[in-house]
Motif scaffolding. Structure first.
Motif, PDB file in Angstrom:
ATOM      1  N   UNK A   1       0.877  -1.165   0.000  1.00 49.33           N
ATOM      2  CA  UNK A   1       0.000   0.000   0.000  1.00 49.33           C
ATOM      3  C   UNK A   1       0.913   1.212   0.000  1.00 49.33           C
ATOM      4  N   UNK A   2       0.829   2.032  -1.026  1.00 52.48           N
ATOM      5  CA  UNK A   2       1.759   3.143  -1.211  1.00 52.48           C
ATOM      6  C   UNK A   2       1.036   4.472  -1.040  1.00 52.48           C
ATOM      7  N   UNK A   3       1.541   5.292  -0.134  1.00 56.66           N
ATOM      8  CA  UNK A   3       1.018   6.642   0.058  1.00 56.66           C
ATOM      9  C   UNK A   3       2.007   7.623  -0.577  1.00 56.66           C
ATOM     10  N   UNK A   4       1.524   8.392  -1.545  1.00 57.04           N
ATOM     11  CA  UNK A   4       2.360   9.347  -2.267  1.00 57.04           C
ATOM     12  C   UNK A   4       1.963  10.754  -1.837  1.00 57.04           C
ATOM     13  N   UNK A   5       2.899  11.485  -1.248  1.00 60.73           N
ATOM     14  CA  UNK A   5       2.639  12.850  -0.792  1.00 60.73           C
ATOM     15  C   UNK A   5       2.900  13.811  -1.949  1.00 60.73           C
ATOM     16  N   UNK A   6       1.864  14.517  -2.366  1.00 55.99           N
ATOM     17  CA  UNK A   6       1.937  15.401  -3.524  1.00 55.99           C
ATOM     18  C   UNK A   6       1.966  16.857  -3.099  1.00 55.99           C
ATOM     19  N   UNK A   7       2.964  17.594  -3.569  1.00 57.81           N
ATOM     20  CA  UNK A   7       3.041  19.037  -3.382  1.00 57.81           C
ATOM     21  C   UNK A   7       2.802  19.760  -4.709  1.00 57.81           C
ATOM     22  N   UNK A   8       3.131  19.116  -5.784  1.00 59.39           N
ATOM     23  CA  UNK A   8       2.829  19.594  -7.122  1.00 59.39           C
ATOM     24  C   UNK A   8       2.084  18.466  -7.831  1.00 59.39           C
ATOM     25  N   UNK A   9       1.688  18.702  -9.057  1.00 60.68           N
ATOM     26  CA  UNK A   9       1.118  17.605  -9.833  1.00 60.68           C
ATOM     27  C   UNK A   9       2.201  16.570 -10.103  1.00 60.68           C
ATOM     28  N   UNK A  10       1.808  15.328 -10.247  1.00 61.90           N
ATOM     29  CA  UNK A  10       2.783  14.277 -10.542  1.00 61.90           C
ATOM     30  C   UNK A  10       3.552  14.647 -11.806  1.00 61.90           C
ATOM     31  N   UNK A  11       4.888  14.609 -11.771  1.00 63.71           N
ATOM     32  CA  UNK A  11       5.694  15.061 -12.909  1.00 63.71           C
ATOM     33  C   UNK A  11       5.512  14.179 -14.145  1.00 63.71           C
ATOM     34  N   UNK A  12       5.439  14.834 -15.301  1.00 64.93           N
ATOM     35  CA  UNK A  12       5.234  14.109 -16.558  1.00 64.93           C
ATOM     36  C   UNK A  12       6.269  14.454 -17.620  1.00 64.93           C
ATOM     37  N   UNK A  13       7.136  15.444 -17.375  1.00 65.06           N
ATOM     38  CA  UNK A  13       8.091  15.883 -18.386  1.00 65.06           C
ATOM     39  C   UNK A  13       9.521  15.861 -17.841  1.00 65.06           C
TER      40      UNK A  13
END
Length: 304
Positions: free
Chosen positions: A128-140
């Motif tokens: 079970x993975x908890x991902x803490x987001x401060x920005x949108x998930x990077x795509x570039x």
């Protein structure tokens, strides 16, 4: 141009390392595996959230192992101090989370094995993975280090852990998790925000070696503290104690604020015992989790 070349090289090495060294492994058989991670290179709040998770699970009579990387020795020391009176929670350091997780799993001692970071380790399957987001998930590519502050792209984690992933927003107008300053006190318990604190010292300076020092400064300002100076060292700096002692000796009339992780680093310094002066204060953090999210996390971990 150089930064773009470095980003391209970093990306190539990242993919090669995962293809050769971090192939998906086997799931645990007895313990529940939990990974707390972020795309950020540092300062996402992973360790404070791990602390909250371990506290919450131990309060429900679950035995928890927290795995830290050996490089993050200061975080492990901070966690050991925090959970010193909590026998259900044990802290381990390792260079290989996957191998240690399976060793602990075979012992059948722990209900949960919690990885502080480990988001990039694709061997940790079934978590079970908890991902803490401060920005949108990077795509570039431009968002990767050193052009940006991300370690990987969102597509790198499609089915990464072959488990359940929960993304948690930590900023914006309605964050699900907030990290705030609980108090700023000396070792004797004097509060920097009291009349005797800021009124006595000519300056109040921040001295820290953490992942996101500017966010710390903003949190301290929100407590009504005026910051006169800032010194930022690299995260996990092993010369932190020596450098801090020098500035303390040179500025006896100024107050200095460090973090709990910095304080744990001082306790581990080779020149122990550290001579704690009266003008050194520790900013202690608290983790505030949205009630709905907290209930969802508990249901996810305890009932599935």
């Amino acid at each position: 141009m150089l930064r773009l070349v470095l980003a391209i090289c970093y990306r190539a090495l990242y993919r090669l390392h995962h293809a050769i060294c971090l192939r998906p492994g086997k799931p645990l058989r007895h313990s529940r595996l939990v990974v707390v991670g972020a795309y950020r290179t540092g300062g996402a709040g992973k360790t404070p959230f791990c602390t909250w998770l371990a506290e919450t699970l131990s309060a429900h009579e679950k035995h928890v192992a927290i795995l830290c990387h050996e490089y993050a020795y200061d975080e492990a020391a901070m966690l050991r101090e925090h959970f010193a009176g909590t026998p259900r929670v044990k802290i381990f350091t390792t260079r290989n989370r996957y191998r240690l997780a399976h060793e602990l799993d075979r012992s059948k001692e722990f209900d949960f094995i919690l990885c502080d970071d480990g988001f990039e380790d694709s061997r940790l399957v079934g978590a079970t993975t908890f991902v803490l987001l401060w920005e949108n998930a990077p795509t570039h590519l431009c968002e990767l280090w050193p052009l940006g502050n991300a370690k990987s792209l969102a597509k790198d984690h499609n089915g990464h852990h072959s488990g359940h992933t929960v993304e948690i927003r930590c900023n914006g107008t309605a964050p699900k998790i907030r990290f705030a300053i609980n108090n700023i006190t000396s070792r004797k318990g004097e509060d920097l925000r009291s009349v005797q604190g800021p009124a006595y010292y000519k300056q109040i300076n921040i001295f820290c070696g953490i992942g996101d020092p500017e966010r710390l400064c903003n949190d301290i300002r929100e407590q009504g503290v005026t910051i006169s100076g800032k010194t930022f060292l690299k995260d996990h700096d092993r010369l932190f104690s020596k450098k801090l002692q020098r500035v303390l000796q040179e500025n006896p009339q100024s107050a200095f604020v460090i973090t709990e992780k910095d304080a744990a680093r001082l306790e581990k310094a080779p020149e122990k015992p550290f001579p704690w002066p009266d003008n050194l204060y520790i900013a202690r953090q608290k983790t505030i989790v949205d009630k709905t999210l907290a209930h969802r996390i508990l249901y996810e971990l305890l009932n599935s």
